[in-house]
Design a protein around this motif. Structure first.
Motif, mmCIF file in Angstrom:
data_model
loop_
_atom_site.group_PDB
_atom_site.id
_atom_site.type_symbol
_atom_site.label_atom_id
_atom_site.label_comp_id
_atom_site.label_asym_id
_atom_site.label_seq_id
_atom_site.Cartn_x
_atom_site.Cartn_y
_atom_site.Cartn_z
ATOM 1 N N ALA A 59 -92.201 -20.241 -39.792
ATOM 2 C CA ALA A 59 -91.579 -20.899 -38.650
ATOM 3 C C ALA A 59 -92.469 -22.057 -38.212
ATOM 4 N N GLY A 91 -86.233 -10.269 -35.291
ATOM 5 C CA GLY A 91 -86.796 -11.445 -35.934
ATOM 6 C C GLY A 91 -86.951 -11.256 -37.426
ATOM 7 N N ASN A 92 -86.833 -12.372 -38.168
ATOM 8 C CA ASN A 92 -87.124 -12.392 -39.594
ATOM 9 C C ASN A 92 -86.250 -11.426 -40.381
ATOM 10 N N ASN A 120 -91.274 -13.308 -34.939
ATOM 11 C CA ASN A 120 -90.417 -12.275 -34.366
ATOM 12 C C ASN A 120 -89.358 -12.954 -33.507
ATOM 13 N N VAL A 126 -88.137 -21.048 -45.877
ATOM 14 C CA VAL A 126 -88.114 -19.767 -46.573
ATOM 15 C C VAL A 126 -88.459 -20.009 -48.031
ATOM 16 N N TYR A 137 -98.427 -10.467 -41.306
ATOM 17 C CA TYR A 137 -97.124 -9.831 -41.301
ATOM 18 C C TYR A 137 -97.168 -8.633 -40.373
ATOM 19 N N SER A 167 -90.936 -16.073 -44.827
ATOM 20 C CA SER A 167 -90.458 -17.079 -43.869
ATOM 21 C C SER A 167 -91.619 -17.702 -43.118
ATOM 22 N N LEU A 193 -87.370 -23.682 -39.947
ATOM 23 C CA LEU A 193 -87.749 -22.502 -40.716
ATOM 24 C C LEU A 193 -87.813 -22.879 -42.179
ATOM 25 N N GLU A 219 -88.661 -16.944 -32.963
ATOM 26 C CA GLU A 219 -87.543 -17.606 -33.645
ATOM 27 C C GLU A 219 -86.724 -18.432 -32.674
ATOM 28 N N ASP A 266 -86.603 -11.791 -44.553
ATOM 29 C CA ASP A 266 -87.656 -11.098 -45.297
ATOM 30 C C ASP A 266 -87.335 -9.629 -45.457
ATOM 31 N N THR A 270 -87.737 -4.722 -36.848
ATOM 32 C CA THR A 270 -86.536 -5.111 -37.576
ATOM 33 C C THR A 270 -86.270 -4.099 -38.668
ATOM 34 N N ASP A 288 -93.778 -14.883 -40.575
ATOM 35 C CA ASP A 288 -93.072 -13.718 -40.047
ATOM 36 C C ASP A 288 -92.849 -13.849 -38.539
#
Lengths: 449, 275
Positions: free
Chosen positions: A197, A143-144, A210, A222, A32, A195, A220, A214, A147, A53, A208
């Motif tokens: 990807a 991104g993300n 970014n 979750v 992360y 998350s 994705l 993404e 979360d 973020t 995670d």
């Protein structure tokens, strides 16, 4: 503003990097970004930073009459907004799809999991209940969002204090914060979204992602979990096919991550509680360093620089001698010179001939094979290192090209573009007469071998 | 003599214009008015100064001063429109008062004529390509503006490709137009940028710093390993090295260069070189 389009070379680079298990900021596959939680002066206000973020969460409450079919339960209301400062692509009317998806996910994660005890929000059954409203604002999009938003929501809810209420018979007394200390909400557990990807049809996965990752992801997944390893919500989007063991593996990873994040949240809440009790200063203003310019600060990216030189040496050893950065032009024929390596050769398998070639220009070796037909004569004339040698050493010599349609063409690798051969043929037509002889000579040698 | 007087007058009057020469290298804010050198003498204490009339035409010698980015002409003075440090460059030769400009920092790019930028092709419509350059509108690029392009021989440009070109038309009233050839008709390095490599975005100030003639960063980076770099004045940099690892290291170094002092940078480079 329209979103900046993703160029082909970025997409290609990112996918190749992911295949080599490398991320842009040097993280590992399951890492992360740094999570930073800061609280405001009011109860229930917090900012969560997941890398770059940022989400601001604010909780507020109000006394209202309950829903008709749920007379003894309080009301929860969640709202996530994508502020225009988060990304240039976010405009007031524009981001509806993403917004709806995020809001639905937040609601399912927090409301359906029953993390908040709504019965405790009831003041007078059928008449007065508390309505808790959670507003989340996305301040910066890297991104993300999911979360960060889920962490912000649960932190804000844990941090919030509602005014105390006492009921005596028919009398309801609402105390102000000065009269009686506000009371925290009753929270059963803390669901947090993680998350995953997926790239290349589910072959590679990243935790995670970014913003760049993404953009190139296929799908994705979750998973919202709490620290007791109970899955609150699970959602897969993007239409990728996931295998059962992939999903199980993701849930195990999510369990580990959620435990870490929950610990971080509890520590942050504890610190804030301590500071408030001791009468110290708290709030957003205090979390900003004083007398220091933080605008020009950047976190260190943990890029692995350990084996840079090794790889470089490998490459250099393979293509001897080591190439200079600025190379001198090589004169192939009067009027045609070459600087640098040129584009990748697509004629045939060159690695064998390269390895056997102990001397001779490394880069030039590649090009020699590439334009061998055009410069068949010139190579032997100039006497450049290792030119004619190629033919002797290379047991599986690359494609021998003939510029005369009458001679039979021996193609060693028929699946490589035949078209290329044709165009080369036409360009070598001018040298038809002189190069005929050496071709025949070479063929005889091979027959002897 | 004029400067202390004008400074004193400034403190009395409050919002008096400052002399540009005294403010060089300092931070100026939008809205400030700056006096040019020959005006200082005129604006003495009080304003009305008696000067002996001279019949010589040389008396009203006007120096031609160029107003750079961040400054605007406002009557006889310079009006600051961006916050940053005021800079001045002496004229190389001949007459002229040199150039004044404000060194400001921003991430959002505004197209300027003559700038070389990296753009991403977003659409192909008929004879022109629409290229996103990071401004408010996509720039238009005709397919004939490539070296060696004719009506029959079209350049091989796909949607999503990177283009390095320069602006020929860039003002606030029209959509910008760019080309990939110079005035002689040669590409001169412009055109479609190759397939591999990484594109990333930095601030405009960093690009200007890296493109300065005596930039140490680029020389030091070049000593590490072979690489290709393209700088776009719109804040975009494209790098390519032999392996993905090296490309990532490069990208991170360049992004971090903005926030590092030269000592920290030298440390990092020496650590890389020996590892």
């Amino acid at each position: 503003m329209k979103e900046t389009p993703l160029s082909n070379c970025e997409r290609r680079f990112l996918l190749r990097a992911i295949e080599e298990k490398k991320r842009l900021d040097g993280r590992q596959t399951y890492d992360y970004r740094n999570i930073r939680i800061s609280f405001g002066t009011d109860y229930g206000c917090c900012i969560v930073e997941l890398g770059k973020t940022r989400v601001l969460g604010q909780v507020s409450c109000e006394l209202v009459s309950p829903k008709l079919n749920r007379a003894t339960e309080g009301i929860l209301f969640f709202n996530l907004e994508l502020s225009q400062m988060a990304a240039p692509a976010f405009e007031p009317g524009r981001q509806s799809d993403l917004l709806v998806k995020l809001n639905r996910l937040m609601e399912r994660c927090l409301r359906n999991s029953k993390c908040i005890d709504t019965e405790s929000l009831c003041v007078v059954a059928g008449e007065k209940v508390w309505q808790i409203r959670v507003d989340l604002h996305l301040l910066n999009h890297d991104g993300n969002i999911i979360d960060a938003a889920s962490i912000a929501a649960i932190v804000a809810l844990c941090h919030f204090r509602r005014p105390d209420v006492s009921v005596q018979g028919d009398e309801v007394t609402l105390y102000t914060p000065e009269e009686r200390d506000p009371v925290p909400l009753s929270i059963h557990h803390m669901p947090i979204c993680v998350s995953f990807a997926f790239f290349q049809q589910g072959t590679y996965l990243l935790v995670d992602p970014n913003e760049r990752e993404e953009r190139v992801m296929d799908g994705l997944l979750v998973i919202a979990m709490n620290k007791h390893r109970e899955i609150c919500t699970i959602q897969s989007s993007g239409g990728i096919m996931l295998l059962k063991d992939q999903v199980l593996r993701c849930s195990k990873i999510a369990g580990v991550k959620v435990a870490e994040i929950t610990e971080l949240i509890l520590k942050a809440l504890e610190n804030d509680q301590k500071v408030r009790k001791e009468g110290g200063k708290f709030g957003f203003a205090e979390s900003i360093a004083n007398q220091r310019i933080t605008a020009f600060k950047m976190e260190k990216a943990p890029i692995d620089t350990s084996d840079v030189e090794e790889k470089a040496e490998e490459i250099i050893a393979e293509a001897e001698p080591p190439s200079e950065v600025v190379s001198t032009p090589v004169l192939w024929t009067p009027g045609t010179a070459q600087i640098g390596e040129g584009v990748e050769n697509s004629w045939g398998d060159l690695e064998d001939s390269e390895k056997e070639d102990d001397e001779g220009g490394g880069d030039q070796a590649i090009i020699l094979d590439g334009i061998k037909m055009d410069t068949g004569v010139e190579v032997s004339d100039i006497g450049s290192q290792g030119g004619p040698k190629h033919w002797k050493n290379g047991a599986d010599a690359p494609i021998i090209l003939s510029d005369s349609e009458e001679e039979e063409m021996i193609i060693l690798e028929p699946d490589k573009n035949p078209k290329k051969i044709r165009t080369q043929t036409t360009s070598a037509k001018q040298e038809k007469a002189p190069s005929k002889k050496p071709v025949k000579r070479r063929k005889k040698k091979r027959a002897a071998n | 003599m004029a400067e202390p007087a004008s400074v004193a007058a400034e403190s009395l009057a409050g919002s008096r214009a400052r002399a540009a020469r005294t403010v060089l290298g300092q931070v100026v804010l939008p809205g400030e008015e700056l006096l040019l050198p020959e005006q200082e003498d005129a604006e003495g204490p009080g304003g009305a100064v008696e000067r002996p009339l001279s019949l010589n035409a040389r008396a009203c010698s006007r120096v031609r001063v160029v107003c750079g980015p961040g400054l605007r002409r406002c009557g006889d003075r310079l009006l600051v429109t961006k916050c940053g440090r005021l800079r001045h460059k002496e004229p190389g030769s001949g007459s002229g008062g040199g150039v004044y400009w404000v060194d400001s920092q921003q991430k959002r790019y505004v197209p300027v004529k003559g700038d070389h930028v990296i753009g991403i092709v977003t659409a192909k419509s008929g004879d022109i390509f629409k290229v996103d350059v990071g401004g408010s509108e996509p720039a238009s690029l005709s397919y004939l503006s490539f070296e060696g392009a004719t009506k029959r021989n079209r350049p091989n440009v796909q949607v999503g490709d990177l283009i390095y070109g320069q602006f020929v038309v860039a003002n606030k009233d029209m959509e910008p137009e760019m080309v990939c050839i110079d005035s002689c008709g040669r590409a001169n390095g412009m055109g479609v940028i190759g397939q591999d490599g990484l594109l990333f975005k930095v601030t405009l100030g960093l690009i200007r710093k890296l493109l300065a003639p005596d930039c140490e960063i680029i020389q030091e980076v070049g000593k590490l390993y072979p690489l290709e770099i393209v700088f776009g004045m719109n804040g975009r940099i494209w790098v390519k090295a032999k392996t993905i690892q090296q490309t990532l290291i490069l990208a991170n170094i360049l992004e971090a260069c903005e926030h590092m002092t030269s000592d920290q940078r030298k440390q990092i480079f020496s650590r890389l070189a020996e590892s």
